[in-house]
Motif scaffolding. Structure first.
Motif, PDB file in Angstrom:
ATOM      1  N   HIS A 179      -2.905  -2.870   8.617  1.00 21.67           N
ATOM      2  CA  HIS A 179      -2.678  -4.327   8.828  1.00 21.67           C
ATOM      3  C   HIS A 179      -1.590  -4.668   9.919  1.00 21.67           C
ATOM      4  N   ASP A 180      -1.754  -5.731  10.378  1.00 18.62           N
ATOM      5  CA  ASP A 180      -0.467  -5.956  11.815  1.00 18.62           C
ATOM      6  C   ASP A 180      -0.633  -7.598  11.871  1.00 18.62           C
ATOM      7  N   GLN A 181       0.622  -7.925  11.251  1.00 19.98           N
ATOM      8  CA  GLN A 181       0.461  -9.972  11.159  1.00 19.98           C
ATOM      9  C   GLN A 181       1.752 -10.317  12.151  1.00 19.98           C
ATOM     10  N   SER A 182       1.665 -11.228  12.907  1.00 17.61           N
ATOM     11  CA  SER A 182       2.745 -11.951  13.224  1.00 17.61           C
ATOM     12  C   SER A 182       3.599 -12.644  12.399  1.00 17.61           C
ATOM     13  N   ALA A 183       5.018 -12.471  12.457  1.00 16.81           N
ATOM     14  CA  ALA A 183       5.728 -12.911  11.397  1.00 16.81           C
ATOM     15  C   ALA A 183       6.902 -14.151  12.157  1.00 16.81           C
ATOM     16  N   ARG A 190       6.986  -8.611  13.630  1.00 21.30           N
ATOM     17  CA  ARG A 190       5.764  -8.130  13.337  1.00 21.30           C
ATOM     18  C   ARG A 190       5.664  -7.688  11.886  1.00 21.30           C
ATOM     19  N   MET A 191       4.841  -8.040  10.928  1.00 20.84           N
ATOM     20  CA  MET A 191       4.616  -7.207   9.753  1.00 20.84           C
ATOM     21  C   MET A 191       3.491  -6.301   9.951  1.00 20.84           C
ATOM     22  N   ILE A 192       3.667  -4.993   9.441  1.00 18.64           N
ATOM     23  CA  ILE A 192       2.618  -3.935   9.813  1.00 18.64           C
ATOM     24  C   ILE A 192       2.620  -2.988   8.592  1.00 18.64           C
ATOM     25  N   ARG A 193       1.269  -2.469   8.348  1.00 18.19           N
ATOM     26  CA  ARG A 193       1.144  -1.782   7.219  1.00 18.19           C
ATOM     27  C   ARG A 193       0.097  -0.517   7.568  1.00 18.19           C
ATOM     28  N   LEU A 194       0.816   0.646   7.472  1.00 22.44           N
ATOM     29  CA  LEU A 194       0.004   2.024   7.567  1.00 22.44           C
ATOM     30  C   LEU A 194      -0.164   2.717   6.272  1.00 22.44           C
ATOM     31  N   ARG A 195      -1.116   3.848   6.608  1.00 21.32           N
ATOM     32  CA  ARG A 195      -1.293   4.666   5.540  1.00 21.32           C
ATOM     33  C   ARG A 195      -1.341   5.968   6.367  1.00 21.32           C
ATOM     34  N   LYS A 196      -0.807   7.057   5.366  1.00 23.15           N
ATOM     35  CA  LYS A 196      -0.721   8.457   5.748  1.00 23.15           C
ATOM     36  C   LYS A 196      -1.977   9.208   5.363  1.00 23.15           C
ATOM     37  N   LEU A 197      -2.846   9.903   6.162  1.00 22.71           N
ATOM     38  CA  LEU A 197      -3.992  10.242   5.869  1.00 22.71           C
ATOM     39  C   LEU A 197      -3.763  11.626   5.141  1.00 22.71           C
TER      40      LEU A 197
END
Length: 197
Positions: A179-183, A190-197
């Motif tokens: 997820h990547d959203q302007s804040a 920006r508000m960013i969400r990442l996941r580790k594989l």
């Protein structure tokens, strides 16, 4: 002047300068923390402006390189299981795969080597772990002439203005953007969400 020294001087005024402006964005970012209990790293916890927004079920480790900032964070942590740790986000004092989640709010643009910080977060996160980022970033190819011109001065005392998130992400091997959203400030934050594989 080193960043450690400048943030010791800034600590008493830090909240007044940014608390109101970032309050809503912090709350939105942290609302993505999992419902199930886990161990969460708050890298660059600062004066603890994230702490009032945290759900109580997790164990939180708040890391900051500045003792003055950590002291100011402690009163905000009374409702959660919180352990303050003084340390460097570019060289984390934790074992591999120690955390279920990591919160990087306004830290990647502060540390001198954001790629080192990002790599360390990747290292200490468990597979399947979540990373929540809230910060200011340039986009690839964005001119931002004024920001780039004043960056050498500003980065010595407070924050970098030239960090490109996509460059940081391209250096990782296991973090995937969810997820990547302007804040704030027209998308600079920006508000960013990442996941580790």
């Amino acid at each position: 002047m080193s960043l450690k020294h400048s943030y010791t001087l800034i600590a008493p005024f830090y909240d007044a300068a940014i608390a109101r402006a970032t309050h809503a964005a912090r709350a939105r970012s942290l609302s993505a923390l999992p419902k199930e209990a886990g161990k969460v790293l708050l890298a660059g916890v600062g004066t603890g402006l994230d702490l009032p927004h945290l759900p109580p079920q997790h164990h939180y480790v708040g890391l900051d390189f500045n003792q003055a900032m950590l002291r100011r964070a402690l009163p905000r942590a009374s409702h959660v299981d919180f352990a303050p740790v003084q340390g460097d986000a570019q060289c984390l004092p934790f074992a591999d795969a120690s955390f279920d989640c990591a919160v990087l709010h306004l830290i990647l643009a502060v540390v001198p080597q954001p790629a080192h910080c990002f790599a360390e977060i990747e290292r200490v996160l468990k597979p399947g772990g979540l990373v929540l980022v809230f910060d200011k970033f340039l986009r690839r190819g964005q001119p931002a002439i004024l920001r780039r011109l004043i960056n050498p001065l500003v980065s010595r005392v407070a924050t970098r203005l030239d960090v490109v998130f996509e460059d940081l992400l391209s250096e990782t091997s296991s973090l995937v953007l969810e997820h990547d959203q302007s804040a704030l400030v027209g998308g600079w934050f920006r508000m960013i969400r990442l996941r580790k594989l």
